[in-house]
Design an enzyme around this catalytic site. Structure first.
Site, mmCIF file in Angstrom:
data_model
loop_
_atom_site.group_PDB
_atom_site.id
_atom_site.type_symbol
_atom_site.label_atom_id
_atom_site.label_comp_id
_atom_site.label_asym_id
_atom_site.label_seq_id
_atom_site.Cartn_x
_atom_site.Cartn_y
_atom_site.Cartn_z
ATOM 1 N N GLN A 96 0.831 -1.212 0.000
ATOM 2 C CA GLN A 96 0.000 0.000 0.000
ATOM 3 C C GLN A 96 0.859 1.252 0.000
ATOM 4 O O GLN A 96 0.578 2.217 -0.709
ATOM 5 C CB GLN A 96 -0.895 0.031 1.236
ATOM 6 C CG GLN A 96 -1.980 -1.013 1.224
ATOM 7 C CD GLN A 96 -3.075 -0.661 2.213
ATOM 8 O OE1 GLN A 96 -3.436 0.496 2.364
ATOM 9 N NE2 GLN A 96 -3.588 -1.656 2.902
ATOM 10 N N ASP A 152 -9.830 6.400 15.957
ATOM 11 C CA ASP A 152 -9.998 7.017 14.643
ATOM 12 C C ASP A 152 -10.099 8.532 14.744
ATOM 13 O O ASP A 152 -9.599 9.247 13.904
ATOM 14 C CB ASP A 152 -11.282 6.513 13.970
ATOM 15 C CG ASP A 152 -11.034 5.203 13.244
ATOM 16 O OD1 ASP A 152 -9.878 4.952 12.868
ATOM 17 O OD2 ASP A 152 -11.992 4.454 13.050
ATOM 18 N N ARG A 154 -8.783 10.616 16.714
ATOM 19 C CA ARG A 154 -7.501 11.307 16.807
ATOM 20 C C ARG A 154 -6.766 11.286 15.466
ATOM 21 O O ARG A 154 -6.213 12.281 15.052
ATOM 22 C CB ARG A 154 -6.627 10.682 17.895
ATOM 23 C CG ARG A 154 -5.306 11.430 18.018
ATOM 24 C CD ARG A 154 -4.537 11.085 19.256
ATOM 25 N NE ARG A 154 -5.251 11.457 20.452
ATOM 26 C CZ ARG A 154 -4.750 11.304 21.671
ATOM 27 N NH1 ARG A 154 -3.577 10.767 21.838
ATOM 28 N NH2 ARG A 154 -5.446 11.660 22.723
#
Ligand SMILES: [Zn+2]
Ligand SMILES: [Zn+2]
Length: 251
Positions: A96, A152, A154
């Protein structure tokens, strides 16, 4: 690339920066250092951030002149030491990361936000513990539960502030997950569009191609071994069936 003048300006502006912070945790970040970074994917500037919440030093890898720019392609990547640096095949983080950097390297402008939240925010030790449990035949549910725990809120508030610090006017998010756009938008980032992240197939990510079963957010390879999902934004592999590709976008 950023000119020496722009670099000086960003550093000067950030030296004394303080604000009410972004999100529930009032995260405030400051650009602490900037340097040139020639890479095998092209020329980038690396921007290192200080933040007021934890000791995590997040980074932005910036291509071209993004200050005041519109529609800047942006990819969010969560740190994965074993995948990113070592090329672990227990996850697809390396593929990725490389795909994102290759895509950005071909563009005039772009940003990879590298979020220092190993193992989806649980830290390296807990991630390796989860791997260890799997090695000893424990059910992966436990391991996945551990890895699934993350903050999530943060992540997006930090990312939003980083883009604000870089003076980006609007972005195109490199994601296969349309919901991510709403996540960033709620922190005040103008997301004008989405660029799908498609990974070319290789011998290592082949398992995706033949994946028949996708359940509860993780993938199973040809040997029936589950792979922990560390990046929560699944790439699409070139050659993947439409069925699997659309299942990934709905995870
Ligand atoms: Zn701030
Ligand atoms: Zn990984």
């Amino acid at each position: 690339m950023l000119t020496p003048m722009q670099i000086k300006e960003l550093l000067d502006e950030n030296r004394a920066h303080e604000c009410d912070g972004f999100g529930r945790d009032h995260v405030c970040v400051r650009i602490a250092a900037i340097a040139d970074l020639p890479t095998r994917f092209g020329f980038f500037n690396v921007v290192a951030f200080y933040n007021n919440r934890d000791r995590k030093e997040h980074a932005a890898f910036v291509r071209g002149d993004i200050t005041g720019a519109q529609d800047v392609p942006v990819r969010l990547h969560s740190e994965c030491l074993t995948g990113d640096a070592i090329g672990s095949l227990r996850c697809d983080c390396h593929d990725q990361l490389v795909a994102a950097l290759q895509a950005l390297g071909g563009k005039e402008k772009g940003i990879l936000l590298y979020m220092r939240q190993e193992g989806r925010g649980i830290g390296l030790i807990n991630k390796i513990r989860a791997y260890g449990l799997q090695d000893h035949g424990y059910d992966t549910v436990e391991a996945n539960l551990a890895l699934g725990f993350r903050d999530d809120e943060r992540e997006y508030s930090v990312a939003a502030h980083m883009l604000y610090s870089l003076k980006v006017k609007s972005i195109q998010l490199m994601t296969n997950n349309p919901r991510k756009i709403a996540d960033l938008t709620q922190y005040g980032i103008k997301v004008n569009g989405r660029i799908p992240l498609v990974i070319p197939p290789n011998q290592h990510n082949r398992f995706y191609l033949e994946t028949k079963a996708i359940k509860s957010g993780h993938l199973i390879d040809l040997d029936g071994k589950e792979h922990l999902v560390e990046q929560d934004d699944r790439p699409i592999l070139a050659g993947m069936s439409d069925e699997v590709a659309s299942a990934i976008q709905n995870l």
